[in-house]
Design a protein around this motif. Structure first.
Motif, mmCIF file in Angstrom:
data_model
loop_
_atom_site.group_PDB
_atom_site.id
_atom_site.type_symbol
_atom_site.label_atom_id
_atom_site.label_comp_id
_atom_site.label_asym_id
_atom_site.label_seq_id
_atom_site.Cartn_x
_atom_site.Cartn_y
_atom_site.Cartn_z
ATOM 1 N N ASP A 47 7.064 -14.528 28.595
ATOM 2 C CA ASP A 47 7.108 -15.843 29.464
ATOM 3 C C ASP A 47 7.039 -15.339 30.792
ATOM 4 O O ASP A 47 8.296 -14.749 31.201
ATOM 5 C CB ASP A 47 8.510 -16.694 28.962
ATOM 6 C CG ASP A 47 8.505 -17.855 29.912
ATOM 7 O OD1 ASP A 47 7.340 -18.322 30.309
ATOM 8 O OD2 ASP A 47 9.452 -18.505 30.036
ATOM 9 N N VAL A 48 6.160 -15.366 31.615
ATOM 10 C CA VAL A 48 5.966 -14.607 32.893
ATOM 11 C C VAL A 48 6.335 -15.594 34.151
ATOM 12 O O VAL A 48 5.928 -17.007 33.834
ATOM 13 C CB VAL A 48 4.556 -14.110 32.971
ATOM 14 C CG1 VAL A 48 4.356 -13.325 34.314
ATOM 15 C CG2 VAL A 48 4.125 -13.156 31.842
ATOM 16 N N GLY A 49 7.117 -15.419 34.958
ATOM 17 C CA GLY A 49 7.380 -16.214 35.977
ATOM 18 C C GLY A 49 8.483 -17.040 35.301
ATOM 19 O O GLY A 49 8.698 -18.355 35.560
ATOM 20 N N VAL A 69 9.519 -12.251 32.075
ATOM 21 C CA VAL A 69 9.277 -11.393 33.099
ATOM 22 C C VAL A 69 9.549 -12.363 34.392
ATOM 23 O O VAL A 69 9.028 -13.562 34.407
ATOM 24 C CB VAL A 69 7.916 -11.149 33.082
ATOM 25 C CG1 VAL A 69 7.427 -10.149 34.518
ATOM 26 C CG2 VAL A 69 7.451 -10.290 31.918
ATOM 27 N N GLU A 70 10.311 -11.782 35.533
ATOM 28 C CA GLU A 70 10.715 -12.712 36.562
ATOM 29 C C GLU A 70 10.665 -11.840 37.901
ATOM 30 O O GLU A 70 11.571 -10.732 37.778
ATOM 31 C CB GLU A 70 11.913 -13.386 36.281
ATOM 32 C CG GLU A 70 12.600 -13.986 37.477
ATOM 33 C CD GLU A 70 11.597 -15.095 38.190
ATOM 34 O OE1 GLU A 70 11.885 -15.132 39.309
ATOM 35 O OE2 GLU A 70 11.097 -15.722 37.425
ATOM 36 N N MET A 75 16.811 -15.664 40.463
ATOM 37 C CA MET A 75 16.477 -16.495 39.207
ATOM 38 C C MET A 75 16.626 -15.679 37.848
ATOM 39 O O MET A 75 17.324 -16.236 36.791
ATOM 40 C CB MET A 75 14.991 -16.609 39.484
ATOM 41 C CG MET A 75 14.703 -17.593 40.631
ATOM 42 S SD MET A 75 15.009 -19.262 40.433
ATOM 43 C CE MET A 75 13.633 -19.772 39.591
ATOM 44 N N ALA A 76 16.598 -14.387 38.076
ATOM 45 C CA ALA A 76 16.622 -13.602 36.758
ATOM 46 C C ALA A 76 18.322 -13.398 36.476
ATOM 47 O O ALA A 76 18.650 -13.308 35.294
ATOM 48 C CB ALA A 76 16.203 -12.081 37.060
ATOM 49 N N ARG A 90 12.173 -7.239 35.399
ATOM 50 C CA ARG A 90 11.905 -7.915 36.719
ATOM 51 C C ARG A 90 10.214 -7.289 37.074
ATOM 52 O O ARG A 90 9.891 -6.356 36.464
ATOM 53 C CB ARG A 90 12.610 -7.251 37.956
ATOM 54 C CG ARG A 90 13.973 -7.429 37.949
ATOM 55 C CD ARG A 90 14.153 -8.808 38.507
ATOM 56 N NE ARG A 90 13.761 -9.114 39.718
ATOM 57 C CZ ARG A 90 14.462 -8.500 40.671
ATOM 58 N NH1 ARG A 90 15.510 -7.862 40.726
ATOM 59 N NH2 ARG A 90 14.059 -8.595 42.084
ATOM 60 N N GLY A 91 9.462 -8.263 37.415
ATOM 61 C CA GLY A 91 8.025 -7.961 37.782
ATOM 62 C C GLY A 91 7.241 -9.310 37.751
ATOM 63 O O GLY A 91 7.846 -10.441 37.798
ATOM 64 N N ASP A 92 5.877 -9.294 38.128
ATOM 65 C CA ASP A 92 5.113 -10.584 38.260
ATOM 66 C C ASP A 92 3.837 -10.117 37.354
ATOM 67 O O ASP A 92 3.606 -9.265 36.905
ATOM 68 C CB ASP A 92 4.836 -10.841 39.372
ATOM 69 C CG ASP A 92 4.083 -9.716 40.445
ATOM 70 O OD1 ASP A 92 2.914 -9.415 39.931
ATOM 71 O OD2 ASP A 92 4.330 -9.438 41.472
ATOM 72 N N GLY A 93 2.940 -11.367 37.483
ATOM 73 C CA GLY A 93 1.923 -11.430 36.650
ATOM 74 C C GLY A 93 0.757 -10.572 37.159
ATOM 75 O O GLY A 93 -0.173 -10.146 36.489
#
Length: 253
Positions: A47-49, A69-70, A75-76, A90-93
């Motif tokens: 689930d990304v973002g 993934v956030e 938010m995390a 932690r990361g993004d698409g």
């Protein structure tokens, strides 16, 4: 204001986001299973973002093994408090911190617009197993409900952005806008509603990125006026919200 700056603006209101944002109906996940021709139960999903985990928990309840993934630190943090047993990285698409061919499903709930499809589509295809699916969706405005349409226009004017057209884009246009041209894509619309307190409704409005980048007095002034306006429509201070989930499911060749 860049897209990445607006995406990270949610960190300033992570608790408000968790408290006010709407969830998603069970029918949405039925549609994902039908479009992807797979069961969520037993699947490996990213689930990304993921934000505070609104969609993540629903995927988990359907039996999926989920990793979140956030990009946002706050938010995390909210996610970890709500879902301490679900792994989150932690990361993004645009550069997924996941190994290749490791997922059956990749989801983006309200978060695809913060990516660059020229990078996020290849990344999704890299991480998906053969036959896997990329599912992206948004709770969108129910323009046929008069008070919701009028509120949408007020919010856009106050935030200095263009209102979203009431007419939804065609399937081909929606697929092109999402950067999914060339893939096998199914599109579905799922209408649903919820009844919430006036405070929750206003918290939802205030957690939107277009509001979060405004100065606090400007945000406050709108919400004060909106509270009084909505009290005339909902004197019991219970607001009936209606949404139309716009879902796109792209299959990996």
């Amino acid at each position: 204001m860049t897209a990445s700056s607006r995406a990270l603006s949610f960190d300033a209101a992570a608790a408000q986001y968790a408290a006010g944002r709407p969830s998603y109906p069970a029918a949405l996940f039925d549609c994902i299973e039908e479009s992807a021709s797979c069961r969520l139960a037993g699947s490996r999903a990213a689930d990304v973002g993921a934000g505070t985990g609104i969609a993540t928990v629903l995927l988990q309840e359907r039996g999926a093994e989920v990793i979140a993934v956030e990009p946002g630190k706050a938010m995390a943090g909210e996610f970890r408090r709500a879902l301490p047993d679900v792994p989150i990285v932690r990361g993004d698409g645009n550069a997924l911190p996941l190994t290749g061919a490791s997922c059956d499903l990749i989801t983006y709930a309200q978060s695809w617009q913060w990516t660059d499809p020229g990078r996020s589509v290849p990344e999704a295809l890299r991480v998906l197993r053969a036959g896997g699916a990329l599912a992206i969706w948004w709770n969108t405005t129910a323009f046929d409900v008069a008070w919701i349409r009028e509120q949408h226009e007020r919010i856009a004017h106050h935030c200095g952005v263009k209102p979203v057209p009431a007419a939804r884009p065609s399937d081909s246009d929606a697929i092109a806008l999402a950067g999914l041209t060339g893939l096998r894509v199914a599109r579905r619309h799922v209408r649903w509603s919820r009844t919430v307190s006036l405070d929750t409704h206003l918290a939802n409005i205030g957690s939107r990125s277009a509001f979060l980048v405004l100065d606090e007095p400007v945000r406050h002034a709108f919400l004060v006026d909106e509270r009084e306006r909505l009290r005339r429509t909902f004197p019991g201070e219970k607001v009936d919200e209606t949404y139309v989930v716009d879902l796109l499911v792209a299959l990996r060749p």
